[in-house]
Enzyme design. Structure first.
Site, PDB file in Angstrom:
ATOM      1  N   HIS A 318       0.855  -1.189   0.000  1.00 25.50           N
ATOM      2  CA  HIS A 318       0.000   0.000   0.000  1.00 25.50           C
ATOM      3  C   HIS A 318       0.890   1.237   0.000  1.00 25.50           C
ATOM      4  O   HIS A 318       1.817   1.348   0.799  1.00 25.50           O
ATOM      5  CB  HIS A 318      -0.908   0.006   1.231  1.00 25.50           C
ATOM      6  CG  HIS A 318      -2.046   0.965   1.139  1.00 25.50           C
ATOM      7  ND1 HIS A 318      -1.864   2.331   1.152  1.00 25.50           N
ATOM      8  CD2 HIS A 318      -3.379   0.767   1.014  1.00 25.50           C
ATOM      9  CE1 HIS A 318      -3.050   2.922   1.058  1.00 25.50           C
ATOM     10  NE2 HIS A 318      -3.978   1.996   0.959  1.00 25.50           N
ATOM     11  N   ARG A 338      -6.567  10.349   0.175  1.00 30.09           N
ATOM     12  CA  ARG A 338      -6.269  10.928  -1.145  1.00 30.09           C
ATOM     13  C   ARG A 338      -7.539  11.085  -1.971  1.00 30.09           C
ATOM     14  O   ARG A 338      -7.660  12.007  -2.779  1.00 30.09           O
ATOM     15  CB  ARG A 338      -5.254  10.059  -1.881  1.00 30.09           C
ATOM     16  CG  ARG A 338      -3.851  10.177  -1.284  1.00 30.09           C
ATOM     17  CD  ARG A 338      -2.814   9.451  -2.106  1.00 30.09           C
ATOM     18  NE  ARG A 338      -2.977   8.010  -2.041  1.00 30.09           N
ATOM     19  CZ  ARG A 338      -2.946   7.202  -3.074  1.00 30.09           C
ATOM     20  NH1 ARG A 338      -2.791   7.695  -4.295  1.00 30.09           N
ATOM     21  NH2 ARG A 338      -3.075   5.906  -2.923  1.00 30.09           N
TER      22      ARG A 338
END
Length: 534
Positions: A318, A338
């Site tokens: 990740h 994000r």
């Protein structure tokens, strides 16, 4: 909390912020992506892999740490077990206490089966509980399962098994409805419309979330349903070997009490492996976002019994794991940060990639900034990192967005004196997901009759990279799938005599290949402490 060097870098981030707002960031070309991955992604570090010398995947490469376990000795190698002394006798044995195991148990029980779950910790002590960002499903008017399929197939480098991915996306909308009907508290508009957002690699907003604790909310609901159905759960107990019958079919498992070390025999007409991932093996020394029990146990059990693995050489790192402070090193910083407007920025305040690239490309980009480009921020944790510009969220989406959308993340950082509304946070890739795993058929069955698998223990559904939100969808769709299949199959099964002959045959393979690594598997728990002989 931040050092003077970090604070100086933050000034550059702040100075570039106005120019970055609304700036058009170009996407990588297909060739640029391939070059980036081959140069920087951990899956392409040839020296970090071993070639398997025995078993169904002989000749294929896997991480060193996994090879040691797949080629390791059984925990019951020198243990005398009486298979006629049956401690548990059920129709469906579910090994694993996470989302896929719970979903499987619920559906098998709904089919009328006598079901038992066994888990080495407790039900819910799993990666499912720790998932944050959300669950994908194409259930909006501007979306379709076909579009979801194209996004996921491309994001997985066109390596997914088409029939498995097709089932994932087409069953997606019904999975959301099933969870909603069970009581999962999804984020909704005042009129009841589900709120959806983008994730990396998605062309539509199809991410359904429960703030930033989606996995915990889904697992809470599934656990309640298991308990309400009074499905028996044997906790703090690990499956250490599968039991087959004399016809080569799955017939149960050898269980080990984690507190006493005692062994027990569970006979079952069908067995479902739902043991999750492998993050706690810490491939290549990476930190992990995974739960404490994620040690690839299911892969070892299936492989030793003769089931092939699909894509065991690929993992998902990740891109945004916490890189500072040390107390949360490796913890997941959900992609939702994000999705709602946070931006990755290097030490010079430069945005170095498009925000909606896939996870593997994003992770490789971060590693590139911290190594070759030399634009990472050195941390007291002994590594390098880049900034995730979280104050940008409050500027572009309005004050209060962070607390409303990612409250758990905000609380985590506030514990260490970092207010992500005012200061950016430091991130670096963390070992997050096991892309490869047990090879299954469309109904969740394996090459061994009456043996099924579901969830992160399975390979092939996502190809060689998984999009955000498809793992929570995976555990529901394929957990339910395995449960329904096992729940339909058990009624026609008459087991033969139980045997562990496959364990002896595998031990002979180890000896014939001259393997002397001394490892015992499955690992069960990560070995963070070593007992020293005094």
């Amino acid at each position: 909390m931040y050092t003077p060097e970090m604070l100086a870098s933050i000034q550059k981030v702040e100075a570039s912020r106005e120019a970055r707002i609304g700036a058009e960031l170009k996407r990588f070309t297909a060739q640029e992506k391939e070059d980036l991955l081959r140069t920087y992604h951990p899956d392409f570090k040839q020296e970090e892999f071993s070639e398997l010398r025995i078993g169904p995947n002989k000749g294929e490469r896997v991480p060193h740490e996994l090879a040691e376990l797949l080629e390791g000795h059984s925990r019951i190698k020198d243990v005398k077990l009486d298979l006629s002394r049956i401690d548990y006798d059920v129709d469906v044995l579910v090994i694993g206490g996470g989302g896929s195991g719970a979903s499987a148990a619920i559906e098998a029980h709904a089919a009328g089966a006598n079901v038992m779950m066994v888990t080495k910790l407790r039900i819910g002590d799993a990666n499912s509980m720790m998932a944050e960002g959300g669950i994908q499903a194409a259930d909006k008017e501007n979306d379709s399962p076909a579009q979801h399929y194209l996004d996921a197939f491309g994001g997985g480098h066109f390596a997914a098994q088409p029939e498995l991915l097709h089932k994932l996306v087409t069953d997606g909308p019904n999975a959301i409805k099933w969870l909603n009907d069970l009581g999962v508290m999804f984020d909704k508009e005042p009129d009841g419309t589900m709120i959806t957002t983008h994730g990396g690699g998605t062309s539509r907003k199809r991410m359904h979330a429960c703030a930033d604790y989606s996995g915990a909310e889904i697992m809470r609901t599934l656990r309640d349903e298991v308990l309400n159905r009074e499905i028996p759960i044997v906790d703090f107990t690990s499956a250490v070997e599968l039991i087959l019958d004399t016809n080569g079919r799955a017939a149960g498992a050898v269980l080990m009490n984690m507190e006493t070390g005692e062994y027990h025999i569970a006979r079952a007409k069908t067995v479902i492996i739902a043991t999750g991932g492998a993050g706690r093996l810490h491939y290549q020394g990476f930190p992990t976002s995974n739960h404490y029990g994620a040690t690839a146990d299911g892969l070892v059990l299936a492989y030793r019994a003769g089931v092939a693995l699909k894509y065991p050489d690929t993992q998902q790192y990740h891109p945004t794991g916490a890189a500072f402070p040390m107390q949360i090193f490796g913890c997941l910083v959900t992609e939702k940060v994000r999705a709602i407007g946070g931006m990755l920025v290097n030490a010079e305040g430069e945005a170095f990639m498009h925000p909606l690239e896939t996870r593997d490309v994003t992770a490789a980009s971060v590693i590139r900034e911290c190594s070759t480009n030399g634009k990472g921020i050195e941390t007291p944790c002994g590594g390098s990192a880049v900034w995730l510009d979280t104050p940008l969220i409050e500027i572009t989406k309005g004050k209060g967005t962070i607390v409303k959308s990612v409250p758990a993340m905000h609380r985590m950082y506030m514990q260490y004196g970092i207010d992500m509304r005012e200061q950016p946070i430091l991130i670096y890739p963390t070992l997050h997901y096991q892309n490869g795993g047990i090879q299954i058929n469309l109904d969740g069955s394996t090459s061994i009759e009456n043996l099924y698998a579901a969830g992160e223990a399975v390979g092939g559904i996502h190809g060689r990279n998984r999009l955000m939100g498809n793992s929570l969808l995976d555990i529901i769709v394929f957990g339910r799938n395995a449960g329904k299949s096992a729940g339909a199959k058990y009624k026609d099964i008459k087991l033969g005599e139980m045997t562990l002959a496959h364990v002896d045959r595998y031990e002979q393979e180890i000896q014939d290949a001259g393997i002397a690594n001394g490892h015992i598997s499955p690992l069960l728990l990560p070995q963070y402490a070593r007992v020293q002989e005094l």
